[in-house]
Design a protein around this motif. Structure first.
Motif, PDB file in Angstrom:
ATOM      1  N   GLY A 130       0.819  -1.204   0.000  1.00  0.00           N
ATOM      2  CA  GLY A 130       0.000   0.000   0.000  1.00  0.00           C
ATOM      3  C   GLY A 130       0.856   1.259   0.000  1.00  0.00           C
ATOM      4  N   ARG A 131       0.231   2.368  -0.300  1.00  0.00           N
ATOM      5  CA  ARG A 131       0.948   3.639  -0.361  1.00  0.00           C
ATOM      6  C   ARG A 131       1.366   4.096   1.043  1.00  0.00           C
ATOM      7  NH1 ARG A 131       0.501   5.777  -5.442  1.00  0.00           N
ATOM      8  NH2 ARG A 131      -1.147   4.857  -6.734  1.00  0.00           N
ATOM      9  N   GLN A 132       2.596   4.609   1.115  1.00  0.00           N
ATOM     10  CA  GLN A 132       3.137   5.064   2.386  1.00  0.00           C
ATOM     11  C   GLN A 132       3.576   6.526   2.278  1.00  0.00           C
ATOM     12  OE1 GLN A 132       3.218   2.977   5.095  1.00  0.00           O
ATOM     13  NE2 GLN A 132       2.255   1.417   3.800  1.00  0.00           N
ATOM     14  N   GLN A 133       3.644   7.189   3.424  1.00  0.00           N
ATOM     15  CA  GLN A 133       4.153   8.560   3.477  1.00  0.00           C
ATOM     16  C   GLN A 133       5.681   8.494   3.550  1.00  0.00           C
ATOM     17  OE1 GLN A 133       2.587  11.566   3.189  1.00  0.00           O
ATOM     18  NE2 GLN A 133       4.658  12.411   3.191  1.00  0.00           N
ATOM     19  N   ILE A 134       6.325   8.601   2.406  1.00  0.00           N
ATOM     20  CA  ILE A 134       7.786   8.531   2.347  1.00  0.00           C
ATOM     21  C   ILE A 134       8.391   9.926   2.299  1.00  0.00           C
ATOM     22  CG2 ILE A 134       9.762   7.620   1.069  1.00  0.00           C
ATOM     23  CD1 ILE A 134       7.893   5.479  -0.056  1.00  0.00           C
ATOM     24  N   LEU A 135       7.799  10.763   1.459  1.00  0.00           N
ATOM     25  CA  LEU A 135       8.279  12.132   1.341  1.00  0.00           C
ATOM     26  C   LEU A 135       7.945  12.921   2.610  1.00  0.00           C
ATOM     27  CD1 LEU A 135       9.732  13.754  -0.908  1.00  0.00           C
ATOM     28  CD2 LEU A 135       7.491  14.617  -1.585  1.00  0.00           C
ATOM     29  N   PHE A 136       8.759  13.912   2.918  1.00  0.00           N
ATOM     30  CA  PHE A 136       8.595  14.762   4.102  1.00  0.00           C
ATOM     31  C   PHE A 136       8.733  13.968   5.393  1.00  0.00           C
ATOM     32  CE2 PHE A 136       5.544  17.002   1.053  1.00  0.00           C
ATOM     33  CZ  PHE A 136       6.583  17.699   0.453  1.00  0.00           C
ATOM     34  N   THR A 137       9.710  13.067   5.419  1.00  0.00           N
ATOM     35  CA  THR A 137      10.019  12.294   6.625  1.00  0.00           C
ATOM     36  C   THR A 137      11.523  12.334   6.876  1.00  0.00           C
ATOM     37  OG1 THR A 137      10.271  10.231   5.369  1.00  0.00           O
ATOM     38  CG2 THR A 137       8.079  10.719   6.249  1.00  0.00           C
ATOM     39  N   ASP A 138      11.926  11.897   8.076  1.00  0.00           N
ATOM     40  CA  ASP A 138      13.345  11.810   8.397  1.00  0.00           C
ATOM     41  C   ASP A 138      14.054  10.840   7.458  1.00  0.00           C
ATOM     42  OD1 ASP A 138      12.671  13.506  10.389  1.00  0.00           O
ATOM     43  OD2 ASP A 138      13.233  12.194  12.047  1.00  0.00           O
ATOM     44  N   PHE A 139      13.367   9.732   7.138  1.00  0.00           N
ATOM     45  CA  PHE A 139      13.963   8.731   6.259  1.00  0.00           C
ATOM     46  C   PHE A 139      14.300   9.316   4.900  1.00  0.00           C
ATOM     47  CE2 PHE A 139      13.102   5.885   2.666  1.00  0.00           C
ATOM     48  CZ  PHE A 139      14.112   4.955   2.847  1.00  0.00           C
ATOM     49  N   SER A 140      13.376  10.032   4.295  1.00  0.00           N
ATOM     50  CA  SER A 140      13.621  10.587   2.966  1.00  0.00           C
ATOM     51  C   SER A 140      14.743  11.609   3.002  1.00  0.00           C
ATOM     52  CB  SER A 140      12.349  11.229   2.414  1.00  0.00           C
ATOM     53  OG  SER A 140      11.917  12.305   3.228  1.00  0.00           O
ATOM     54  N   PHE A 141      14.815  12.406   4.076  1.00  0.00           N
ATOM     55  CA  PHE A 141      15.876  13.404   4.206  1.00  0.00           C
ATOM     56  C   PHE A 141      17.247  12.737   4.286  1.00  0.00           C
ATOM     57  CE2 PHE A 141      18.581  15.736   7.270  1.00  0.00           C
ATOM     58  CZ  PHE A 141      18.910  16.813   6.456  1.00  0.00           C
ATOM     59  N   VAL A 142      17.380  11.732   5.156  1.00  0.00           N
ATOM     60  CA  VAL A 142      18.662  11.042   5.309  1.00  0.00           C
ATOM     61  C   VAL A 142      19.023  10.277   4.042  1.00  0.00           C
ATOM     62  CG1 VAL A 142      19.898   9.265   6.617  1.00  0.00           C
ATOM     63  CG2 VAL A 142      18.433  10.891   7.822  1.00  0.00           C
ATOM     64  N   PHE A 143      18.043   9.623   3.432  1.00  0.00           N
ATOM     65  CA  PHE A 143      18.284   8.829   2.221  1.00  0.00           C
ATOM     66  C   PHE A 143      18.827   9.707   1.092  1.00  0.00           C
ATOM     67  CE2 PHE A 143      17.190   6.872  -1.782  1.00  0.00           C
ATOM     68  CZ  PHE A 143      17.452   5.522  -1.580  1.00  0.00           C
ATOM     69  N   VAL A 144      18.162  10.811   0.826  1.00  0.00           N
ATOM     70  CA  VAL A 144      18.575  11.696  -0.260  1.00  0.00           C
ATOM     71  C   VAL A 144      19.927  12.340   0.055  1.00  0.00           C
ATOM     72  CG1 VAL A 144      17.985  13.783  -1.555  1.00  0.00           C
ATOM     73  CG2 VAL A 144      16.205  12.135  -0.983  1.00  0.00           C
ATOM     74  N   SER A 145      20.137  12.715   1.296  1.00  0.00           N
ATOM     75  CA  SER A 145      21.415  13.319   1.684  1.00  0.00           C
ATOM     76  C   SER A 145      22.568  12.336   1.505  1.00  0.00           C
ATOM     77  CB  SER A 145      21.352  13.803   3.134  1.00  0.00           C
ATOM     78  OG  SER A 145      20.343  14.758   3.314  1.00  0.00           O
ATOM     79  N   VAL A 146      22.359  11.099   1.912  1.00  0.00           N
ATOM     80  CA  VAL A 146      23.394  10.068   1.741  1.00  0.00           C
ATOM     81  C   VAL A 146      23.682   9.848   0.265  1.00  0.00           C
ATOM     82  CG1 VAL A 146      23.892   7.615   2.041  1.00  0.00           C
ATOM     83  CG2 VAL A 146      22.937   8.928   3.939  1.00  0.00           C
ATOM     84  N   TYR A 147      22.629   9.783  -0.545  1.00  0.00           N
ATOM     85  CA  TYR A 147      22.814   9.621  -1.991  1.00  0.00           C
ATOM     86  C   TYR A 147      23.673  10.749  -2.571  1.00  0.00           C
ATOM     87  CZ  TYR A 147      21.716  10.051  -6.948  1.00  0.00           C
ATOM     88  OH  TYR A 147      21.808  10.209  -8.306  1.00  0.00           O
ATOM     89  N   ILE A 148      23.451  11.962  -2.116  1.00  0.00           N
ATOM     90  CA  ILE A 148      24.180  13.120  -2.640  1.00  0.00           C
ATOM     91  C   ILE A 148      25.633  13.112  -2.184  1.00  0.00           C
ATOM     92  CG2 ILE A 148      24.360  15.644  -2.469  1.00  0.00           C
ATOM     93  CD1 ILE A 148      21.250  15.648  -2.411  1.00  0.00           C
ATOM     94  N   PHE A 149      25.883  12.678  -0.940  1.00  0.00           N
ATOM     95  CA  PHE A 149      27.231  12.788  -0.374  1.00  0.00           C
ATOM     96  C   PHE A 149      28.099  11.553  -0.590  1.00  0.00           C
ATOM     97  CE2 PHE A 149      25.285  16.071   2.496  1.00  0.00           C
ATOM     98  CZ  PHE A 149      26.080  17.121   2.050  1.00  0.00           C
ATOM     99  N   ILE A 150      27.550  10.449  -1.057  1.00  0.00           N
ATOM    100  CA  ILE A 150      28.337   9.230  -1.227  1.00  0.00           C
ATOM    101  C   ILE A 150      29.589   9.441  -2.092  1.00  0.00           C
ATOM    102  CG2 ILE A 150      28.296   7.049  -2.536  1.00  0.00           C
ATOM    103  CD1 ILE A 150      25.813   6.286  -1.045  1.00  0.00           C
ATOM    104  N   PRO A 151      29.518  10.128  -3.252  1.00  0.00           N
ATOM    105  CA  PRO A 151      30.749  10.331  -4.041  1.00  0.00           C
ATOM    106  C   PRO A 151      31.847  11.057  -3.278  1.00  0.00           C
ATOM    107  CG  PRO A 151      28.816  10.860  -5.352  1.00  0.00           C
ATOM    108  CD  PRO A 151      28.341  10.670  -3.958  1.00  0.00           C
ATOM    109  N   PHE A 152      31.482  11.981  -2.391  1.00  0.00           N
ATOM    110  CA  PHE A 152      32.474  12.727  -1.623  1.00  0.00           C
ATOM    111  C   PHE A 152      33.128  11.855  -0.551  1.00  0.00           C
ATOM    112  CE2 PHE A 152      29.246  15.709  -3.122  1.00  0.00           C
ATOM    113  CZ  PHE A 152      30.035  16.600  -3.842  1.00  0.00           C
TER     114      PHE A 152
END
Length: 267
Positions: A130-152
Protein backbone atom coordinates in the motif's frame (compact mmCIF):
# COMPACT_ATOMS: atom_id res chain seq x y z
CA UNK A 1 65.04 34.62 -8.68
CA UNK A 2 63.19 31.42 -7.88
CA UNK A 3 61.63 33.06 -4.83
CA UNK A 4 60.32 35.96 -6.94
CA UNK A 5 58.81 33.67 -9.56
CA UNK A 6 57.22 31.52 -6.85
CA UNK A 7 55.69 34.59 -5.19
CA UNK A 8 54.43 35.74 -8.58
CA UNK A 9 52.57 32.48 -9.19
CA UNK A 10 51.37 32.43 -5.60
CA UNK A 11 49.72 35.85 -5.86
CA UNK A 12 46.50 34.69 -7.67
CA UNK A 13 45.88 32.02 -5.02
CA UNK A 14 46.40 34.51 -2.20
CA UNK A 15 44.05 36.96 -3.92
CA UNK A 16 41.44 34.21 -4.28
CA UNK A 17 41.72 33.29 -0.59
CA UNK A 18 41.43 36.93 0.51
CA UNK A 19 38.43 37.72 -1.72
CA UNK A 20 36.43 34.49 -1.43
CA UNK A 21 37.46 33.06 1.97
CA UNK A 22 38.76 35.72 4.34
CA UNK A 23 36.52 38.60 3.20
CA UNK A 24 33.21 36.63 3.47
CA UNK A 25 34.17 35.34 6.93
CA UNK A 26 35.01 38.85 8.11
CA UNK A 27 31.74 40.13 6.64
CA UNK A 28 29.76 37.43 8.48
CA UNK A 29 31.60 38.27 11.69
CA UNK A 30 30.77 41.96 11.18
CA UNK A 31 27.04 41.29 10.72
CA UNK A 32 26.94 38.97 13.74
CA UNK A 33 27.41 42.01 16.01
CA UNK A 34 24.43 43.88 14.56
CA UNK A 35 20.75 43.77 15.43
CA UNK A 36 17.79 44.05 13.05
CA UNK A 37 18.01 47.84 13.03
CA UNK A 38 21.74 47.85 12.27
CA UNK A 39 22.94 48.77 15.77
CA UNK A 40 25.86 47.11 17.53
CA UNK A 41 24.93 44.37 19.98
CA UNK A 42 26.11 41.17 21.65
CA UNK A 43 22.58 39.85 22.15
CA UNK A 44 22.81 37.62 19.08
CA UNK A 45 25.43 35.46 20.77
CA UNK A 46 23.54 35.29 24.07
CA UNK A 47 20.36 34.41 22.15
CA UNK A 48 22.18 31.67 20.25
CA UNK A 49 22.93 29.81 23.50
CA UNK A 50 19.27 29.53 24.44
CA UNK A 51 17.43 26.19 24.46
CA UNK A 52 15.85 26.75 21.03
CA UNK A 53 19.13 27.07 19.19
CA UNK A 54 20.88 24.45 21.30
CA UNK A 55 18.20 21.90 20.32
CA UNK A 56 18.64 22.97 16.72
CA UNK A 57 22.41 22.54 17.04
CA UNK A 58 22.05 19.04 18.51
CA UNK A 59 19.59 18.15 15.74
CA UNK A 60 22.06 19.37 13.10
CA UNK A 61 24.90 17.33 14.60
CA UNK A 62 22.68 14.25 14.91
CA UNK A 63 21.59 14.31 11.28
CA UNK A 64 25.12 15.11 10.10
CA UNK A 65 26.42 12.09 12.05
CA UNK A 66 23.71 9.85 10.58
CA UNK A 67 24.45 11.01 7.04
CA UNK A 68 28.21 10.55 7.57
CA UNK A 69 27.75 7.10 9.13
CA UNK A 70 25.51 5.71 6.38
CA UNK A 71 27.68 7.27 3.68
CA UNK A 72 30.74 5.56 5.21
CA UNK A 73 29.23 2.07 5.55
CA UNK A 74 28.07 2.26 1.91
CA UNK A 75 31.13 3.97 0.41
CA UNK A 76 33.89 1.89 2.03
CA UNK A 77 32.78 -1.56 0.75
CA UNK A 78 31.93 0.01 -2.62
CA UNK A 79 35.38 1.60 -2.90
CA UNK A 80 37.00 -1.71 -1.90
CA UNK A 81 35.05 -3.63 -4.54
CA UNK A 82 35.91 -0.99 -7.15
CA UNK A 83 39.63 -1.59 -6.62
CA UNK A 84 39.08 -5.28 -7.40
CA UNK A 85 37.09 -4.87 -10.62
CA UNK A 86 38.53 -4.84 -14.13
CA UNK A 87 36.87 -1.66 -15.38
CA UNK A 88 37.19 0.30 -12.14
CA UNK A 89 37.68 3.66 -13.86
CA UNK A 90 34.40 3.22 -15.74
CA UNK A 91 32.49 2.23 -12.59
CA UNK A 92 34.06 5.12 -10.71
CA UNK A 93 32.95 7.50 -13.46
CA UNK A 94 29.38 6.17 -13.27
CA UNK A 95 29.35 6.88 -9.53
CA UNK A 96 30.77 10.38 -9.95
CA UNK A 97 28.59 11.48 -12.91
CA UNK A 98 25.39 11.99 -10.81
CA UNK A 99 27.28 14.51 -8.67
CA UNK A 100 27.58 16.71 -11.79
CA UNK A 101 23.79 17.07 -11.91
CA UNK A 102 22.38 20.17 -10.25
CA UNK A 103 21.30 19.54 -6.65
CA UNK A 104 17.91 21.14 -7.22
CA UNK A 105 17.18 18.79 -10.14
CA UNK A 106 18.11 15.77 -8.04
CA UNK A 107 15.87 16.96 -5.21
CA UNK A 108 12.89 17.31 -7.55
CA UNK A 109 13.65 13.89 -9.03
CA UNK A 110 13.36 12.35 -5.56
CA UNK A 111 10.15 14.29 -4.95
CA UNK A 112 8.75 12.49 -7.99
CA UNK A 113 10.07 9.13 -6.79
CA UNK A 114 8.90 9.41 -3.17
CA UNK A 115 5.64 11.29 -3.78
CA UNK A 116 2.21 9.82 -3.04
CA UNK A 117 1.78 8.84 -6.68
CA UNK A 118 5.47 8.34 -7.37
CA UNK A 119 7.28 5.23 -8.59
CA UNK A 120 8.18 4.02 -5.09
CA UNK A 121 4.58 4.08 -3.87
CA UNK A 122 3.40 2.47 -7.12
CA UNK A 123 5.79 -0.44 -6.46
CA UNK A 124 4.68 -0.70 -2.82
CA UNK A 125 1.06 -0.82 -3.91
CA UNK A 126 1.85 -3.44 -6.56
CA UNK A 127 3.37 -5.80 -3.97
CA UNK A 128 0.42 -5.31 -1.61
CA UNK A 129 2.00 -3.06 1.01
CA UNK A 130 0.00 0.00 0.00
CA UNK A 131 0.95 3.64 -0.36
CA UNK A 132 3.14 5.06 2.39
CA UNK A 133 4.15 8.56 3.48
CA UNK A 134 7.79 8.53 2.35
CA UNK A 135 8.28 12.13 1.34
CA UNK A 136 8.59 14.76 4.10
CA UNK A 137 10.02 12.29 6.63
CA UNK A 138 13.35 11.81 8.40
CA UNK A 139 13.96 8.73 6.26
CA UNK A 140 13.62 10.59 2.97
CA UNK A 141 15.88 13.40 4.21
CA UNK A 142 18.66 11.04 5.31
CA UNK A 143 18.28 8.83 2.22
CA UNK A 144 18.57 11.70 -0.26
CA UNK A 145 21.41 13.32 1.68
CA UNK A 146 23.39 10.07 1.74
CA UNK A 147 22.81 9.62 -1.99
CA UNK A 148 24.18 13.12 -2.64
CA UNK A 149 27.23 12.79 -0.37
CA UNK A 150 28.34 9.23 -1.23
CA UNK A 151 30.75 10.33 -4.04
CA UNK A 152 32.47 12.73 -1.62
CA UNK A 153 32.99 9.90 0.84
CA UNK A 154 33.93 7.31 -1.76
CA UNK A 155 36.65 9.19 -3.66
CA UNK A 156 39.17 9.72 -0.81
CA UNK A 157 38.63 6.16 0.44
CA UNK A 158 39.11 4.81 -3.09
CA UNK A 159 42.36 6.78 -3.46
CA UNK A 160 43.65 5.42 -0.15
CA UNK A 161 42.84 1.86 -1.17
CA UNK A 162 44.52 2.37 -4.55
CA UNK A 163 47.70 3.60 -2.83
CA UNK A 164 47.75 0.63 -0.46
CA UNK A 165 50.71 -1.68 -1.06
CA UNK A 166 49.29 -5.11 -2.08
CA UNK A 167 52.33 -6.89 -0.65
CA UNK A 168 51.15 -5.97 2.86
CA UNK A 169 47.86 -7.78 2.25
CA UNK A 170 49.67 -10.80 0.82
CA UNK A 171 52.01 -10.84 3.83
CA UNK A 172 49.06 -10.82 6.23
CA UNK A 173 47.43 -13.71 4.40
CA UNK A 174 50.73 -15.66 4.33
CA UNK A 175 51.02 -15.23 8.10
CA UNK A 176 47.64 -16.91 8.56
CA UNK A 177 45.31 -13.92 8.88
CA UNK A 178 41.76 -14.49 7.69
CA UNK A 179 40.10 -12.16 5.18
CA UNK A 180 38.21 -10.34 7.95
CA UNK A 181 41.35 -10.03 10.12
CA UNK A 182 43.28 -8.65 7.15
CA UNK A 183 40.60 -6.04 6.55
CA UNK A 184 40.33 -5.12 10.23
CA UNK A 185 44.04 -5.13 11.15
CA UNK A 186 45.73 -4.12 7.88
CA UNK A 187 43.47 -2.49 5.29
CA UNK A 188 41.34 -0.25 7.53
CA UNK A 189 44.26 1.14 9.63
CA UNK A 190 46.28 1.89 6.49
CA UNK A 191 43.37 3.65 4.77
CA UNK A 192 42.14 5.58 7.81
CA UNK A 193 43.38 8.87 6.32
CA UNK A 194 40.98 8.40 3.41
CA UNK A 195 38.17 7.65 5.85
CA UNK A 196 38.94 10.83 7.82
CA UNK A 197 39.03 12.92 4.64
CA UNK A 198 35.73 11.42 3.48
CA UNK A 199 34.06 12.00 6.84
CA UNK A 200 35.32 15.56 6.81
CA UNK A 201 34.01 16.13 3.28
CA UNK A 202 30.56 14.81 4.27
CA UNK A 203 30.08 15.89 7.88
CA UNK A 204 30.99 19.56 7.41
CA UNK A 205 28.53 20.36 4.56
CA UNK A 206 25.89 18.08 6.12
CA UNK A 207 25.82 20.41 9.14
CA UNK A 208 24.55 23.30 7.02
CA UNK A 209 22.03 21.62 4.70
CA UNK A 210 18.98 23.76 4.04
CA UNK A 211 17.50 23.18 0.57
CA UNK A 212 16.98 19.43 1.10
CA UNK A 213 15.35 20.07 4.47
CA UNK A 214 12.80 22.27 2.72
CA UNK A 215 12.13 20.22 -0.43
CA UNK A 216 12.56 16.64 0.81
CA UNK A 217 11.83 16.89 4.55
CA UNK A 218 9.17 19.60 4.21
CA UNK A 219 10.84 21.65 6.97
CA UNK A 220 10.10 18.85 9.46
CA UNK A 221 13.87 18.55 9.86
CA UNK A 222 15.24 21.83 11.20
CA UNK A 223 18.99 22.36 11.01
CA UNK A 224 21.31 25.31 11.49
CA UNK A 225 21.45 25.72 7.73
CA UNK A 226 17.66 26.08 7.67
CA UNK A 227 17.83 28.67 10.45
CA UNK A 228 20.44 30.70 8.54
CA UNK A 229 18.25 30.66 5.43
CA UNK A 230 15.19 31.75 7.42
CA UNK A 231 16.99 34.61 9.14
CA UNK A 232 18.54 35.97 5.96
CA UNK A 233 15.59 35.51 3.57
CA UNK A 234 12.43 35.52 5.70
CA UNK A 235 12.88 37.36 9.01
CA UNK A 236 15.63 39.64 7.60
CA UNK A 237 17.53 39.24 10.88
CA UNK A 238 20.96 39.14 9.28
CA UNK A 239 22.70 39.49 12.63
CA UNK A 240 21.25 36.26 14.03
CA UNK A 241 21.83 34.42 10.75
CA UNK A 242 25.45 35.61 10.71
CA UNK A 243 25.91 34.51 14.34
CA UNK A 244 24.83 30.96 13.49
CA UNK A 245 27.14 31.04 10.47
CA UNK A 246 30.06 32.12 12.69
CA UNK A 247 29.37 29.15 14.97
CA UNK A 248 29.38 26.78 11.97
CA UNK A 249 32.65 28.24 10.67
CA UNK A 250 34.28 27.72 14.09
CA UNK A 251 33.03 24.13 14.30
CA UNK A 252 34.24 23.37 10.77
CA UNK A 253 37.66 24.88 11.52
CA UNK A 254 37.98 22.79 14.71
CA UNK A 255 37.08 19.60 12.83
CA UNK A 256 39.59 20.34 10.08
CA UNK A 257 42.36 21.15 12.60
CA UNK A 258 41.74 18.00 14.66
CA UNK A 259 41.64 15.66 11.65
CA UNK A 260 44.69 17.39 10.17
CA UNK A 261 46.70 16.94 13.37
CA UNK A 262 45.83 13.27 13.60
CA UNK A 263 46.79 12.79 9.97
CA UNK A 264 50.19 14.41 10.48
CA UNK A 265 50.71 12.40 13.63
CA UNK A 266 49.97 9.17 11.76
CA UNK A 267 52.58 10.05 9.13
Amino acid sequence: MRTRSRNFYLAPYLLWIVLFVAAPILLILYYSFQDVEGGWTLSNYSHFFTSVYMKMTLSSFWYALLITFFSLIIAYPTAYLLTKTKHKQLWLLLIIVPSWVNLLLKAYAFIGLFGTYGLTNELLEAVGIGRQQILFTDFSFVFVSVYIFIPFMLLPIYNSLEELNPSLIHAARDLGASAWTTIRRVIIPLTIDGVKSGCQAVFIPALSLFMITRLIAGNRVITLGTAIEQHFLVTQDWGMGATIAVFLVIVMAIIMILTGRKRRGAR
